[in-house]
Write a protein that holds these residues in place. Structure first.
Motif, PDB file in Angstrom:
ATOM      1  N   ILE A  75       0.852  -1.188   0.000  1.00 25.59           N
ATOM      2  CA  ILE A  75       0.000   0.000   0.000  1.00 25.59           C
ATOM      3  C   ILE A  75       0.888   1.238   0.000  1.00 25.59           C
ATOM      4  N   SER A  76       0.329   2.358  -0.476  1.00 28.15           N
ATOM      5  CA  SER A  76       1.021   3.648  -0.427  1.00 28.15           C
ATOM      6  C   SER A  76       0.025   4.739  -0.058  1.00 28.15           C
ATOM      7  N   VAL A  77       0.272   5.440   1.024  1.00 25.57           N
ATOM      8  CA  VAL A  77      -0.552   6.591   1.395  1.00 25.57           C
ATOM      9  C   VAL A  77      -0.203   7.732   0.443  1.00 25.57           C
ATOM     10  N   VAL A  78      -1.205   8.218  -0.297  1.00 26.35           N
ATOM     11  CA  VAL A  78      -0.940   9.220  -1.336  1.00 26.35           C
ATOM     12  C   VAL A  78      -1.597  10.567  -1.041  1.00 26.35           C
ATOM     13  N   ALA A  79      -2.504  10.636  -0.098  1.00 22.80           N
ATOM     14  CA  ALA A  79      -3.176  11.895   0.218  1.00 22.80           C
ATOM     15  C   ALA A  79      -3.674  11.847   1.652  1.00 22.80           C
ATOM     16  N   ALA A  80      -3.787  13.040   2.249  1.00 27.72           N
ATOM     17  CA  ALA A  80      -4.197  13.109   3.647  1.00 27.72           C
ATOM     18  C   ALA A  80      -5.070  14.331   3.889  1.00 27.72           C
ATOM     19  N   TRP A  81      -5.927  14.201   4.898  1.00 14.51           N
ATOM     20  CA  TRP A  81      -6.753  15.302   5.384  1.00 14.51           C
ATOM     21  C   TRP A  81      -6.607  15.366   6.895  1.00 14.51           C
ATOM     22  N   HIS A  82      -6.553  16.578   7.412  1.00 16.95           N
ATOM     23  CA  HIS A  82      -6.441  16.762   8.855  1.00 16.95           C
ATOM     24  C   HIS A  82      -7.706  17.435   9.367  1.00 16.95           C
ATOM     25  N   GLY A  83      -8.366  16.801  10.330  1.00 20.46           N
ATOM     26  CA  GLY A  83      -9.572  17.363  10.927  1.00 20.46           C
ATOM     27  C   GLY A  83      -9.489  17.332  12.437  1.00 20.46           C
ATOM     28  N   THR A  84     -10.521  17.836  13.082  1.00 17.28           N
ATOM     29  CA  THR A  84     -10.546  17.770  14.539  1.00 17.28           C
ATOM     30  C   THR A  84     -10.762  16.323  14.982  1.00 17.28           C
ATOM     31  N   SER A  85     -10.383  16.054  16.205  1.00 18.05           N
ATOM     32  CA  SER A  85     -10.593  14.720  16.791  1.00 18.05           C
ATOM     33  C   SER A  85     -11.695  14.752  17.841  1.00 18.05           C
ATOM     34  N   ARG A  86     -12.567  15.766  17.765  1.00 15.64           N
ATOM     35  CA  ARG A  86     -13.634  15.881  18.768  1.00 15.64           C
ATOM     36  C   ARG A  86     -14.679  14.778  18.622  1.00 15.64           C
ATOM     37  N   GLY A  87     -14.757  14.176  17.426  1.00 17.34           N
ATOM     38  CA  GLY A  87     -15.705  13.083  17.229  1.00 17.34           C
ATOM     39  C   GLY A  87     -15.203  11.767  17.784  1.00 17.34           C
ATOM     40  N   ASP A  88     -13.897  11.671  18.042  1.00 17.01           N
ATOM     41  CA  ASP A  88     -13.323  10.493  18.704  1.00 17.01           C
ATOM     42  C   ASP A  88     -13.421  10.738  20.198  1.00 17.01           C
ATOM     43  N   ALA A  89     -14.282  10.005  20.862  1.00 16.24           N
ATOM     44  CA  ALA A  89     -14.588  10.345  22.253  1.00 16.24           C
ATOM     45  C   ALA A  89     -14.694   9.111  23.136  1.00 16.24           C
ATOM     46  N   VAL A  90     -14.461   9.328  24.414  1.00 22.25           N
ATOM     47  CA  VAL A  90     -14.817   8.344  25.438  1.00 22.25           C
ATOM     48  C   VAL A  90     -16.102   8.852  26.067  1.00 22.25           C
ATOM     49  N   LEU A  91     -17.156   8.072  25.911  1.00 22.53           N
ATOM     50  CA  LEU A  91     -18.484   8.462  26.383  1.00 22.53           C
ATOM     51  C   LEU A  91     -18.852   7.740  27.671  1.00 22.53           C
ATOM     52  N   VAL A  92     -19.622   8.411  28.509  1.00 24.30           N
ATOM     53  CA  VAL A  92     -20.193   7.786  29.702  1.00 24.30           C
ATOM     54  C   VAL A  92     -21.683   8.102  29.723  1.00 24.30           C
ATOM     55  N   ARG A  93     -22.447   7.292  30.431  1.00 22.25           N
ATOM     56  CA  ARG A  93     -23.875   7.554  30.532  1.00 22.25           C
ATOM     57  C   ARG A  93     -24.127   8.827  31.331  1.00 22.25           C
ATOM     58  N   ASN A  94     -25.298   9.382  31.140  1.00 20.82           N
ATOM     59  CA  ASN A  94     -25.632  10.634  31.818  1.00 20.82           C
ATOM     60  C   ASN A  94     -25.606  10.505  33.339  1.00 20.82           C
ATOM     61  N   ASP A  95     -25.923   9.289  33.842  1.00 15.87           N
ATOM     62  CA  ASP A  95     -25.964   9.102  35.296  1.00 15.87           C
ATOM     63  C   ASP A  95     -24.626   8.658  35.881  1.00 15.87           C
ATOM     64  N   SER A  96     -23.577   8.620  35.054  1.00  9.92           N
ATOM     65  CA  SER A  96     -22.265   8.179  35.522  1.00  9.92           C
ATOM     66  C   SER A  96     -21.668   9.187  36.497  1.00  9.92           C
ATOM     67  N   LYS A  97     -20.939   8.680  37.478  1.00 11.59           N
ATOM     68  CA  LYS A  97     -20.252   9.550  38.427  1.00 11.59           C
ATOM     69  C   LYS A  97     -18.864   9.955  37.937  1.00 11.59           C
ATOM     70  N   LEU A  98     -18.451   9.401  36.781  1.00 16.00           N
ATOM     71  CA  LEU A  98     -17.128   9.717  36.242  1.00 16.00           C
ATOM     72  C   LEU A  98     -17.123  11.113  35.644  1.00 16.00           C
ATOM     73  N   THR A  99     -16.118  11.898  36.003  1.00 19.13           N
ATOM     74  CA  THR A  99     -15.996  13.264  35.487  1.00 19.13           C
ATOM     75  C   THR A  99     -14.619  13.533  34.884  1.00 19.13           C
ATOM     76  N   SER A 100     -13.687  12.589  35.012  1.00 20.69           N
ATOM     77  CA  SER A 100     -12.325  12.773  34.520  1.00 20.69           C
ATOM     78  C   SER A 100     -11.777  11.443  34.017  1.00 20.69           C
ATOM     79  N   PRO A 101     -10.946  11.459  32.965  1.00 22.39           N
ATOM     80  CA  PRO A 101     -10.336  10.214  32.490  1.00 22.39           C
ATOM     81  C   PRO A 101      -9.524   9.501  33.573  1.00 22.39           C
ATOM     82  N   LYS A 102      -8.993  10.252  34.531  1.00 18.96           N
ATOM     83  CA  LYS A 102      -8.221   9.635  35.608  1.00 18.96           C
ATOM     84  C   LYS A 102      -9.074   8.651  36.410  1.00 18.96           C
TER      85      LYS A 102
END
Length: 337
Positions: free
Chosen positions: A107-134
């Motif tokens: 394979i050969s990578v021939v072109a690239a695009w750079h975008g935000t990574s805000r769509g790549d996320a770690v999600l928790v439920r609304n009732d989760s007590k987690l507030t930090s990745p730590k």
């Protein structure tokens, strides 16, 4: 506005949008062609991807070569087709090329695009007590193995002073991961757009952290070296990439219009499509395949090698071809917000 998520209705079309994870995926190789001429460019695509963007932007007109489209449900099998010479060029996310390189694919990578990574996320439920990745230490997190979300999870944990072994990883594909997430069988879910937008628009969860600042936000067009050795096909690839770059600019300037097309093409609800376009798709800027890009992908490769998910050391620089860069800005160019 529809708020309840129905996995059978929504996840079926969404499985056609995977850009980063594997699975037993096959191609739709229906005889869809555009253009005319003696040269045929076989293009690998994903549902709602390059073909849809080019068509919506009016960039499939006046082709003096033919484009034969094949649709894949994810990046890895598309790259397998590139390696086999069945596809000349195709679009994937930032992680499949790393695994293909690790497998020694042609394979050969021939072109690239750079975008935000805000769509790549770690999600928790609304009732989760987690507030930090730590606080993920000792918690269970669903993620698709070998996906961009997998790397985002590793990088986010590292930024929080944790390692993958500090959490309970549940390797699940999106349909199973969503079910586990909603039922409380996992504490968090590492995933990408449009799944992120699906959960947020459905008010089924919230963002614990995103990939912004920890992942590279890159996506690629990857070509067959054999196709690039053919001067006529190489010329067609050059023209095709120019059209894609113009079409991506059109997406940025016509976000609502593109969201309507994307929703119709994929079965996504319009509000989910529009949110994903604004958060991720419309932010992408065409950039050069350059040394910082290679170094960034090398870090991903080294990470997965250390995790024993890639069997050997990969020199990612051996899998890029910068001949189509032209006067593009560097890969570190800020994404559009």
């Amino acid at each position: 506005m529809r708020r309840l998520l129905v996995p059978a209705a929504l996840l079926l079309p969404l499985t056609l949008l995977l850009t980063s994870c594997g699975g037993d995926s096959v191609a739709d190789t229906g005889a869809r062609t555009d253009g005319s001429g003696s040269v045929t460019l076989s293009v690998g695509d994903q549902k709602g991807g390059s073909e849809a963007i080019l068509r919506a932007a009016g960039e499939l007109k006046n082709l003096d070569y033919r484009i034969k489209w094949s649709t894949f449900t994810s990046g890895p099998p598309l790259l397998e087709a590139v390696n086999a010479g069945a596809v000349d060029v195709g679009g994937v996310g930032n992680t499949p090329p790393v695994f293909a390189a690790g497998a020694g694919s042609k394979i050969s990578v021939v072109a690239a695009w750079h975008g935000t990574s805000r769509g790549d996320a770690v999600l928790v439920r609304n009732d989760s007590k987690l507030t930090s990745p730590k606080q993920l230490k000792g918690k269970s997190v669903a993620v698709a193995q070998g996906s961009s979300a997998h790397y985002q999870l590793v990088a986010s944990l590292e930024a929080a002073g944790l390692r993958l072994k500090d959490i309970k990883v549940k390797y699940l594909q999106p349909a199973d991961a969503l079910a586990a997430f909603n039922s409380g069988k996992v504490d968090a879910w590492a995933v990408w757009d449009p799944y992120t937008s699906q959960v947020l628009q459905g008010r089924q969860g919230r963002v614990l952290t995103t990939g912004d600042g920890v992942t590279n936000g890159l996506s690629f067009q990857v070509a067959s070296p054999a196709a690039l050795r053919n001067s006529k096909k190489a010329a067609a690839v050059k023209d095709y990439l120019a059209r894609l770059r113009r079409a991506q600019g059109w997406v940025h300037d016509h976000q609502a219009e593109w969201a309507r097309v994307w929703a119709k093409d994929t079965g996504l609800p319009y509000d989910v499509a529009l949110a994903s376009v604004r958060r991720t798709n419309a932010t992408r800027v065409a950039v050069a395949v350059d040394k910082p890009l290679v170094a960034s992908e090398q870090r991903i490769a080294d990470t997965f090698t250390e995790l024993n998910l890639i069997p050997k050391k990969v020199d990612f620089g051996d899998f890029v071809d910068p001949r189509f860069n032209g006067d593009l800005p560097p890969s570190t160019t800020p994404a559009k917000h």
